[in-house]
Design an enzyme around this catalytic site. Structure first.
Site, PDB file in Angstrom:
ATOM      1  CG  HIS A  84     -54.929 -17.951 -37.938  1.00  0.00           C
ATOM      2  ND1 HIS A  84     -55.762 -16.857 -37.967  1.00  0.00           N
ATOM      3  CD2 HIS A  84     -53.669 -17.469 -37.997  1.00  0.00           C
ATOM      4  CE1 HIS A  84     -55.045 -15.761 -38.045  1.00  0.00           C
ATOM      5  NE2 HIS A  84     -53.767 -16.102 -38.071  1.00  0.00           N
ATOM      6  CD  GLN A 110     -44.731  -9.815 -36.588  1.00  0.00           C
ATOM      7  OE1 GLN A 110     -44.276 -10.677 -35.857  1.00  0.00           O
ATOM      8  NE2 GLN A 110     -45.501 -10.109 -37.633  1.00  0.00           N
TER       9      GLN A 110
END
Ligand code: PAF
Length: 287
Positions: free
Chosen positions: A35, A59
């Protein structure tokens, strides 16, 4: 660094930024070096960087790891502060999906194979939340990791189809020194499973070596990955794939000349499901 939880606050910050460019990194938190590499790239290419931290329930399938997905907001914020991030948006479920919420964003073709075949509602959840986040944050560029290869194809397709006015930037997978792709889910691995999990990258490298030697037959590439995976007793294969990197269609014979290939796989280590991939170009051997 401003940390906000509401859409109104994001819009107020964005208004104050005027015409400055904004790079956006959407995340589900529990941040790792992968990230942070996206954040660094976004910082290098934009005036400001915004990061969202939101574990998007839409999701996750009903039997997946939503409730135990790792979270550590304070640690995430201190990592982002050190990277010079301007804005963090960490909304609640009620902020993102208030009572009466009814809309879904669905990409059809490229969501069907691979992850989509195994996790039927996953990409609809991803595109729904990413479309909302793009509308809320209004970035000039959004940054995604190649590790989630199909997600990058799906998000690009959505951005193209919906004429979204931003660039999708895909950054290389960040790996541990032994090759394991960084993922928040690596935290679930036991001390025994962790070294065994390098089998994903070893399998990809075995097929990559064949590709670089001139092999273009999808079945041969898939067999090469499967052989390496089958030799690791702690690994249970979910799928292996050698596919067209744009359409994600499986190569049943030889790869189309010049198309390159996406080698990808999903493997269970105990209850933990890991994915990885390598994207191959179609240049001659040794490049
Ligand atoms: O890649 C992820 O972490 C998620 O799918 C994303 C893009 C943040 C959407 O929830």
């Amino acid at each position: 660094m401003k940390v906000v939880t509401t859409i109104d606050e994001v819009r107020a910050v964005r208004r104050r930024q005027g015409t400055a460019t904004l790079g956006f990194v959407p995340t589900m938190g529990y941040l790792h070096e992968g990230h942070l590499d996206l954040v660094r790239r976004a910082r290098a290419e934009n005036d400001y960087v915004a990061v969202s931290i939101y574990v998007n329930p839409k999701q996750f399938g009903p039997t997946e790891d939503l409730s135990r997905y790792p979270r550590d907001l304070e640690r995430d914020l201190s990592l982002l502060r050190a990277e010079g991030v301007a804005l963090v948006f960490a909304p609640s479920d009620a902020e993102m999906y208030p009572p009466g919420y009814q809309t879904r964003v669905l990409v059809t073709g490229v969501t069907q194979p691979l992850e989509g075949a195994k996790r039927p509602t996953h990409f609809e959840g991803v595109t729904t939340v990413v479309a909302k986040l793009f509308n809320i944050v209004r970035p000039n560029r959004a940054y995604f990791g190649q590790k989630d290869a199909q997600q990058t194809v799906v998000v690009r397709q959505m951005a193209r189809d919906l004429n979204l006015d931003l660039d999708i930037v895909v950054c290389p997978t960040t790996r541990e020194p032994d090759g394991l792709a960084m993922s928040s889910r690596n935290k679930y691995l036991t001390a025994e499973q962790r070294p065994a999990a390098t089998v994903l990258y070893r399998a990809l490298r075995a097929a990559e070596a064949l590709w670089r030697g001139g092999t273009r037959d999808g079945a041969v590439l898939r067999d090469a990955m499967r052989r390496v995976l089958d030799a690791e007793p702690l690994a249970r294969v979910d799928y292996v794939s050698a596919a067209d990197p744009l359409t994600l269609e499986e190569w049943e014979g030889d790869a189309r000349a010049g198309a390159g290939a996406l080698l990808s796989l999903a493997v269970f280590m105990g209850p933990t499901r890991l994915i990885d991939n390598v994207l191959l170009n179609d240049r001659p051997a040794d490049e």
